[in-house]
Design a protein around this motif. Structure first.
Motif, PDB file in Angstrom:
ATOM      1  N   ALA A   1      -6.421 -17.382 -17.273  1.00  0.00           N
ATOM      2  CA  ALA A   1      -5.230 -17.927 -17.934  1.00  0.00           C
ATOM      3  C   ALA A   1      -3.974 -17.191 -17.488  1.00  0.00           C
ATOM      4  N   ILE A   2      -4.064 -15.882 -17.378  1.00  0.00           N
ATOM      5  CA  ILE A   2      -2.908 -15.083 -16.955  1.00  0.00           C
ATOM      6  C   ILE A   2      -2.510 -15.430 -15.522  1.00  0.00           C
ATOM      7  N   GLN A   3      -3.498 -15.589 -14.659  1.00  0.00           N
ATOM      8  CA  GLN A   3      -3.211 -15.961 -13.272  1.00  0.00           C
ATOM      9  C   GLN A   3      -2.501 -17.303 -13.198  1.00  0.00           C
ATOM     10  N   ALA A   4      -2.966 -18.269 -13.993  1.00  0.00           N
ATOM     11  CA  ALA A   4      -2.345 -19.597 -13.981  1.00  0.00           C
ATOM     12  C   ALA A   4      -0.897 -19.521 -14.470  1.00  0.00           C
ATOM     13  N   MET A   5      -0.666 -18.779 -15.533  1.00  0.00           N
ATOM     14  CA  MET A   5       0.709 -18.620 -16.045  1.00  0.00           C
ATOM     15  C   MET A   5       1.605 -17.970 -15.004  1.00  0.00           C
ATOM     16  N   LEU A   6       1.062 -16.959 -14.355  1.00  0.00           N
ATOM     17  CA  LEU A   6       1.836 -16.228 -13.358  1.00  0.00           C
ATOM     18  C   LEU A   6       2.202 -17.128 -12.185  1.00  0.00           C
ATOM     19  N   ALA A   7       1.246 -17.946 -11.770  1.00  0.00           N
ATOM     20  CA  ALA A   7       1.462 -18.805 -10.600  1.00  0.00           C
ATOM     21  C   ALA A   7       2.424 -19.948 -10.885  1.00  0.00           C
ATOM     22  N   GLN A   8       2.442 -20.422 -12.111  1.00  0.00           N
ATOM     23  CA  GLN A   8       3.188 -21.649 -12.414  1.00  0.00           C
ATOM     24  C   GLN A   8       4.469 -21.412 -13.212  1.00  0.00           C
ATOM     25  N   GLN A   9       4.802 -20.155 -13.530  1.00  0.00           N
ATOM     26  CA  GLN A   9       6.032 -19.946 -14.299  1.00  0.00           C
ATOM     27  C   GLN A   9       7.248 -20.230 -13.424  1.00  0.00           C
ATOM     28  N   LYS A  10       8.261 -20.753 -14.074  1.00  0.00           N
ATOM     29  CA  LYS A  10       9.500 -21.116 -13.384  1.00  0.00           C
ATOM     30  C   LYS A  10      10.661 -20.921 -14.347  1.00  0.00           C
ATOM     31  N   ASP A  11      11.735 -20.332 -13.856  1.00  0.00           N
ATOM     32  CA  ASP A  11      12.910 -20.061 -14.700  1.00  0.00           C
ATOM     33  C   ASP A  11      12.522 -19.274 -15.948  1.00  0.00           C
ATOM     34  N   LEU A  12      11.645 -18.303 -15.759  1.00  0.00           N
ATOM     35  CA  LEU A  12      11.210 -17.397 -16.822  1.00  0.00           C
ATOM     36  C   LEU A  12      10.541 -18.124 -17.983  1.00  0.00           C
ATOM     37  N   ALA A  13       9.773 -19.140 -17.648  1.00  0.00           N
ATOM     38  CA  ALA A  13       9.000 -19.871 -18.663  1.00  0.00           C
ATOM     39  C   ALA A  13       7.772 -20.458 -17.990  1.00  0.00           C
ATOM     40  N   ILE A  14       6.717 -20.661 -18.772  1.00  0.00           N
ATOM     41  CA  ILE A  14       5.509 -21.299 -18.250  1.00  0.00           C
ATOM     42  C   ILE A  14       5.449 -22.737 -18.735  1.00  0.00           C
ATOM     43  N   PRO A  15       4.686 -23.590 -18.057  1.00  0.00           N
ATOM     44  CA  PRO A  15       4.505 -24.967 -18.555  1.00  0.00           C
ATOM     45  C   PRO A  15       3.864 -24.965 -19.945  1.00  0.00           C
ATOM     46  N   THR A  16       4.279 -25.905 -20.779  1.00  0.00           N
ATOM     47  CA  THR A  16       3.772 -25.956 -22.153  1.00  0.00           C
ATOM     48  C   THR A  16       2.260 -26.127 -22.196  1.00  0.00           C
ATOM     49  N   ASP A  17       1.708 -26.848 -21.235  1.00  0.00           N
ATOM     50  CA  ASP A  17       0.263 -27.098 -21.279  1.00  0.00           C
ATOM     51  C   ASP A  17      -0.564 -25.855 -20.934  1.00  0.00           C
ATOM     52  N   LEU A  18       0.090 -24.763 -20.535  1.00  0.00           N
ATOM     53  CA  LEU A  18      -0.628 -23.519 -20.272  1.00  0.00           C
ATOM     54  C   LEU A  18      -0.621 -22.569 -21.471  1.00  0.00           C
ATOM     55  N   LEU A  19       0.056 -22.937 -22.549  1.00  0.00           N
ATOM     56  CA  LEU A  19       0.068 -22.077 -23.730  1.00  0.00           C
ATOM     57  C   LEU A  19      -1.360 -21.899 -24.238  1.00  0.00           C
ATOM     58  N   PRO A  20      -1.821 -20.649 -24.399  1.00  0.00           N
ATOM     59  CA  PRO A  20      -3.218 -20.426 -24.787  1.00  0.00           C
ATOM     60  C   PRO A  20      -3.456 -20.767 -26.260  1.00  0.00           C
ATOM     61  N   ARG A  21      -4.560 -21.486 -26.510  1.00  0.00           N
ATOM     62  CA  ARG A  21      -4.919 -21.895 -27.861  1.00  0.00           C
ATOM     63  C   ARG A  21      -6.305 -21.380 -28.217  1.00  0.00           C
ATOM     64  N   CYS A  22      -6.490 -21.075 -29.498  1.00  0.00           N
ATOM     65  CA  CYS A  22      -7.777 -20.585 -29.957  1.00  0.00           C
ATOM     66  C   CYS A  22      -8.831 -21.684 -29.822  1.00  0.00           C
ATOM     67  N   PRO A  23      -9.943 -21.390 -29.151  1.00  0.00           N
ATOM     68  CA  PRO A  23     -10.988 -22.412 -29.003  1.00  0.00           C
ATOM     69  C   PRO A  23     -11.702 -22.737 -30.317  1.00  0.00           C
ATOM     70  N   ARG A  24     -11.489 -21.935 -31.353  1.00  0.00           N
ATOM     71  CA  ARG A  24     -12.131 -22.189 -32.644  1.00  0.00           C
ATOM     72  C   ARG A  24     -11.276 -23.038 -33.565  1.00  0.00           C
ATOM     73  N   CYS A  25      -9.974 -22.684 -33.680  1.00  0.00           N
ATOM     74  CA  CYS A  25      -9.135 -23.389 -34.657  1.00  0.00           C
ATOM     75  C   CYS A  25      -7.920 -24.077 -34.058  1.00  0.00           C
ATOM     76  N   GLY A  26      -7.615 -23.834 -32.800  1.00  0.00           N
ATOM     77  CA  GLY A  26      -6.486 -24.480 -32.147  1.00  0.00           C
ATOM     78  C   GLY A  26      -5.149 -23.786 -32.331  1.00  0.00           C
ATOM     79  N   ARG A  27      -5.113 -22.713 -33.134  1.00  0.00           N
ATOM     80  CA  ARG A  27      -3.857 -21.968 -33.289  1.00  0.00           C
ATOM     81  C   ARG A  27      -3.527 -21.237 -31.991  1.00  0.00           C
ATOM     82  N   PRO A  28      -2.285 -20.779 -31.841  1.00  0.00           N
ATOM     83  CA  PRO A  28      -1.935 -20.020 -30.640  1.00  0.00           C
ATOM     84  C   PRO A  28      -2.776 -18.743 -30.533  1.00  0.00           C
ATOM     85  N   LEU A  29      -3.151 -18.418 -29.315  1.00  0.00           N
ATOM     86  CA  LEU A  29      -3.780 -17.122 -29.059  1.00  0.00           C
ATOM     87  C   LEU A  29      -2.693 -16.065 -28.898  1.00  0.00           C
TER      88      LEU A  29
END
Length: 364
Positions: free
Chosen positions: A161-189
């Motif tokens: 996940a960190i590698q993907a964020m690092l590779a795809q960040q632009k203008d000091l932000a990552i794509p929204t679809d890369l935001l990590p979510r808890c696989p149990r409840c869906g809240r942010p990790l």
């Protein structure tokens, strides 16, 4: 100044460094307490040139000038938060430390019964080859996510996940679809770092705590060296104060504090303490040199006969390595020799093999 806590600081001159070498050599067991100063000595500096190299763009936009401050910055969006944290984690967890300080410490402990308690979260011990079962990371790990609630006492590896964020960040932000979510409840990790009462102590954390407690019980008496490396006063109740207390309770124990500018011990254990004010890596290297120079000379320096299996034909090639291959190979154990040979193969890009050692009787 309170006489119970007067500072006993010694510059890292030859005599105290030689005393440290002797204490380490004679110790029945070594308990290492490692703080951020150890990683600083290894080159993991959070400000100055290293900050400018990796985070000058964040500093220019948000106004902070070191990585530690950036970790607490209230970014306006999660996309910006994770752009910063993905870079922070990558350069301080998945990149190797610039200086081989942890490797030097590993070499010094290779033939010692030891355990390491650390508040560091950068995984440097395991990257340097320390046995995971001799480590207790009390404050978390940059390499782990946890639920922000948390809904469960679980953690998850974050490298992909960190590698993907690092590779795809632009203008000091990552794509929204890369935001990590808890696989149990869906809240942010969030990061598995102790900052409040939401910190997750997973099964691995408790197993490590139990192993550490068992090690301490086995070594309540005897020549125990409590080796404190780069520990400050942010969380002294984890390493520093317990080390002082255990030293006081064991007349044969010694407390050693290595730190740049914060080397101190209570007056109550002054006779059992050695505090060296200086760069930890330089001190450990000096200790290593002393132990190497004082290693007994062998009339016939031992060699290790190594059989390498070369894929895909399964042919075998024998290689003989002289004594200087490992530190200090002829005064440690056969296991230490084997470990170093395997490490040397990996560093040289050679295929894995099964080392077989030939030792003179005095070294076996």
């Amino acid at each position: 100044m309170n006489p119970l806590f007067s500072r006993l600081r010694t510059q890292a001159s030859p005599a105290p460094v030689r005393r440290l070498a002797r204490l380490l050599d004679q110790a029945d067991a070594v308990v290492v307490g490692a703080g951020s100063g150890l990683s600083t000595s290894a080159g993991f500096v959070y400000g100055g040139e290293r900050f400018q190299r990796y985070f000058s763009d964040f500093g220019a936009k948000y106004g902070f000038q070191d990585m530690y401050t950036g970790g607490f910055f209230p970014f306006p969006t999660l996309e910006e938060h994770w752009a910063y944290w993905s870079r922070m984690v990558w350069v301080n967890r998945y990149q190797d430390a610039p200086k081989p300080v942890y490797q030097t410490l590993r070499d010094l402990l290779v033939d010692k019964d030891h355990f390491i308690l650390t508040t560091n979260v950068d995984h440097c011990f395991q990257k340097a080859g320390f046995d995971k079962k001799r480590l207790f990371y009390t404050q978390g790990d940059y390499g782990l996510f946890q639920c922000s609630a948390p809904c469960c006492q679980e953690t998850w590896d974050n490298r992909d996940a960190i590698q993907a964020m690092l590779a795809q960040q632009k203008d000091l932000a990552i794509p929204t679809d890369l935001l990590p979510r808890c696989p149990r409840c869906g809240r942010p990790l969030t990061m598995n770092l102790r900052s409040d009462d939401t910190f997750v102590q997973d099964e691995g954390w408790y197993q490590a705590a139990d192993r550490y407690a068992a090690f301490l019980r086995r070594h309540e008496r005897g020549r125990v060296l409590y080796l404190e490396l780069g520990v400050g006063y942010n969380t002294p109740g984890i390493i520093k104060y317990p080390f002082w207390q255990r030293t006081l309770q064991n007349p044969q124990a010694t407390y050693v504090c290595l730190n740049a500018g914060q080397a101190a011990a209570p007056q109550a254990i002054a006779g059992q303490s050695l505090c060296l004010d200086g760069d930890i890596g330089e001190i450990l290297t000096a200790v290593q040199a002393i132990l190497w120079s004082e290693a007994p000379a062998s009339p016939s320096p031992p060699t290790c006969q190594v059989v390498l299996k070369s894929a895909p034909k399964g042919n075998h090639a024998a290689m003989a390595f002289p004594r200087p291959l490992w530190y200090p190979g002829d005064r440690t154990t056969k296991e230490a020799c084997t470990w170093r040979l395997e490490a040397s193969f990996a560093a040289a890009g050679l295929p894995g093999g099964s080392p077989r050692s030939r030792w003179p009787r005095r070294w076996g």
